[in-house]
Design a protein around this motif. Sequence first.
Motif, short mmCIF file in Angstrom:
data_model
loop_
_atom_site.label_atom_id
_atom_site.label_comp_id
_atom_site.label_asym_id
_atom_site.label_seq_id
_atom_site.Cartn_x
_atom_site.Cartn_y
_atom_site.Cartn_z
N GLY A 167 -44.58 -82.53 17.54
CA GLY A 167 -45.08 -81.29 16.94
C GLY A 167 -46.28 -81.56 16.06
O GLY A 167 -46.76 -82.69 15.95
N SER A 168 -46.76 -80.51 15.44
CA SER A 168 -47.91 -80.62 14.54
C SER A 168 -47.54 -81.48 13.34
O SER A 168 -46.68 -81.11 12.55
N ILE A 223 -36.91 -83.23 12.34
CA ILE A 223 -37.66 -81.97 12.34
C ILE A 223 -38.73 -82.07 13.41
O ILE A 223 -39.54 -83.02 13.39
N ASP A 224 -38.77 -81.12 14.35
CA ASP A 224 -39.77 -81.17 15.42
C ASP A 224 -40.30 -79.77 15.69
O ASP A 224 -40.08 -78.83 14.90
N GLU A 225 -40.99 -79.62 16.82
CA GLU A 225 -41.61 -78.33 17.12
C GLU A 225 -40.59 -77.21 17.27
O GLU A 225 -40.87 -76.04 16.99
N LYS A 226 -39.35 -77.54 17.67
CA LYS A 226 -38.30 -76.53 17.77
C LYS A 226 -37.98 -75.97 16.38
O LYS A 226 -37.67 -74.78 16.24
N THR A 227 -38.07 -76.83 15.35
CA THR A 227 -37.82 -76.37 13.98
C THR A 227 -38.88 -75.36 13.58
O THR A 227 -38.58 -74.34 12.92
N LEU A 228 -40.14 -75.62 13.95
CA LEU A 228 -41.23 -74.70 13.61
C LEU A 228 -41.07 -73.37 14.33
O LEU A 228 -41.43 -72.31 13.78
N GLU A 229 -40.50 -73.41 15.54
CA GLU A 229 -40.38 -72.18 16.33
C GLU A 229 -39.15 -71.35 15.96
O GLU A 229 -39.24 -70.13 15.81
N SER A 230 -38.01 -72.03 15.81
CA SER A 230 -36.75 -71.30 15.65
C SER A 230 -35.98 -71.64 14.37
O SER A 230 -34.96 -71.01 14.08
N GLY A 231 -36.43 -72.66 13.63
CA GLY A 231 -35.72 -73.07 12.42
C GLY A 231 -34.58 -74.03 12.68
O GLY A 231 -33.85 -74.40 11.75
N LEU A 232 -34.40 -74.47 13.93
CA LEU A 232 -33.33 -75.40 14.26
C LEU A 232 -33.82 -76.84 14.15
O LEU A 232 -34.92 -77.17 14.58
N MET A 252 -38.59 -67.28 9.43
CA MET A 252 -38.14 -68.62 9.02
C MET A 252 -38.35 -68.79 7.52
O MET A 252 -39.36 -68.39 6.95
N LYS A 253 -37.40 -69.44 6.89
CA LYS A 253 -37.47 -69.65 5.45
C LYS A 253 -38.67 -70.52 5.08
O LYS A 253 -38.97 -71.50 5.72
N ARG A 254 -39.39 -70.11 4.02
CA ARG A 254 -40.51 -70.91 3.54
C ARG A 254 -39.99 -72.03 2.65
O ARG A 254 -39.08 -71.84 1.87
N PHE A 255 -40.63 -73.20 2.75
CA PHE A 255 -40.25 -74.35 1.95
C PHE A 255 -41.41 -74.80 1.11
O PHE A 255 -42.56 -74.77 1.53
#
Length: 451
Positions: free
Chosen positions: A356-357, A409-418, A1-4
């Motif tokens: 999410g976190s 942005i939720d836990e799915k974003t942290l897992e898959s970037g979506l 996943m891309k770092r921000f």
Amino acid sequence: MKRFRICRDTRPLRQFVNRHAGRRYKTTACPNLDSDPTRLLLQLCRDGYYLAPGPDHMDRLQQGTGCSYGPLGTELKNSLLQQWWGSVKRSRSTQVFGISTLTARDDGSGEGSPIVDVERLNQLLGAEELTKAQLIQRIQMLLRRSTSLRTSLLQGALEQYSSWLELVNKRLPFGLAETGLSFQPLDGSGSQGEATYASLVWFCSPRSSSQWLDYWTRLRLQWWRKVFALAPSEFSSQDVPEEELQAGVSRGMKIVYSFPWGQETLENLWSRGDCELLQTHGGVRAKIQCRDGRKLVVPHVISVASNMDRGIMAYMHNSLQLLKKHDGKQKLYQRKVLKLHPVLAPVKVALDMGRGSTLELRQVCGGLLQEFLDAGISVWPGYLDTTSLSMEQLNTKYDEMGVLFTMVIDEKTLESGLLQVRSRDTTVREFKHISEVKGFLLRYIRAAHNM
């Protein structure tokens, strides 16, 4: 996943959002569809940061004077002014040059509304040794020496006309454009109201002045109708009756908008002849003559004066939609949407968090915020709001603010970037990869500008 990157300092945004964190955005029952649309719009404008909190703005808006704008209202006003400027500068086969003149005048002309030294005036009124004739003489002298606030932007352009003749090689036609404040008397009360105007003063051949008035009327109406309006038919042009023409004006047109309380003028277009131009330059014809083919002529003046504060309210009224919808229990509700054109919408995207976190989600939101801002995309940092809202309430809030897209942005974003992207105009939700959303927004904004 891309770092921000985490946004370097979100404290100012956090402070602003937290100050308003107590506001709740709820769906309202269907009977409110019949409520006063202007009152409803004003409430949305106050809740959505378009107008500053404070007194009722109804009278000012109906009189066409300026209000105290909030952050989103200020952005909307700047966008509309920018679009107006571009529309007159890009006009086909025309030369338009920008100028800037002073709001206050101290030339002894007596034009405009004088700014009086109240303390000095009180001293004169309290001077018992002065006779009535002496008092009148002193007050008249005080008024003559006072600085005056301009009541239109026309005079400044007339004064600058001769300075730019060499720029056009003394050939007609050409125009001078300016935006700025103008001050108008309110309802005969003696008080002044300020409004932001956009002015075009067009210098043309006497034999073609009538055609040029028609040209600019057609062009300006087309701009108001076709560029940003959801309901173009609410904008129209009308001839100004002869009894309403100003002194020295041979013909006038106006562009009006049909507000719920009646029609109001957005723009006045006047065919003014050459009298005011000659008077401004002391009647010296040789100083202001231009070439019209092989002839030397004193040009005729066409003036276009656009009330941008009233224009803002016209587009806000034109953009407000009340749509019926059903919830999960089949109960009928209304969906209030401020459907501003994508070019004018002050906020293109809102960033918010799901499950999410919290710490990690804030870091991703902060990185996206900075990336969007660096790309020139206006963002609403909803993730800084500490108020707990459901997705339904979030969508309601951002629809009423006129935000084009909501990104969650939720836990799915942290897992898959979506992350979830919701459109204001279609209400469609879709998932996009976090690396694609900036490009998606930039393409959408560019396409909106080319519409």
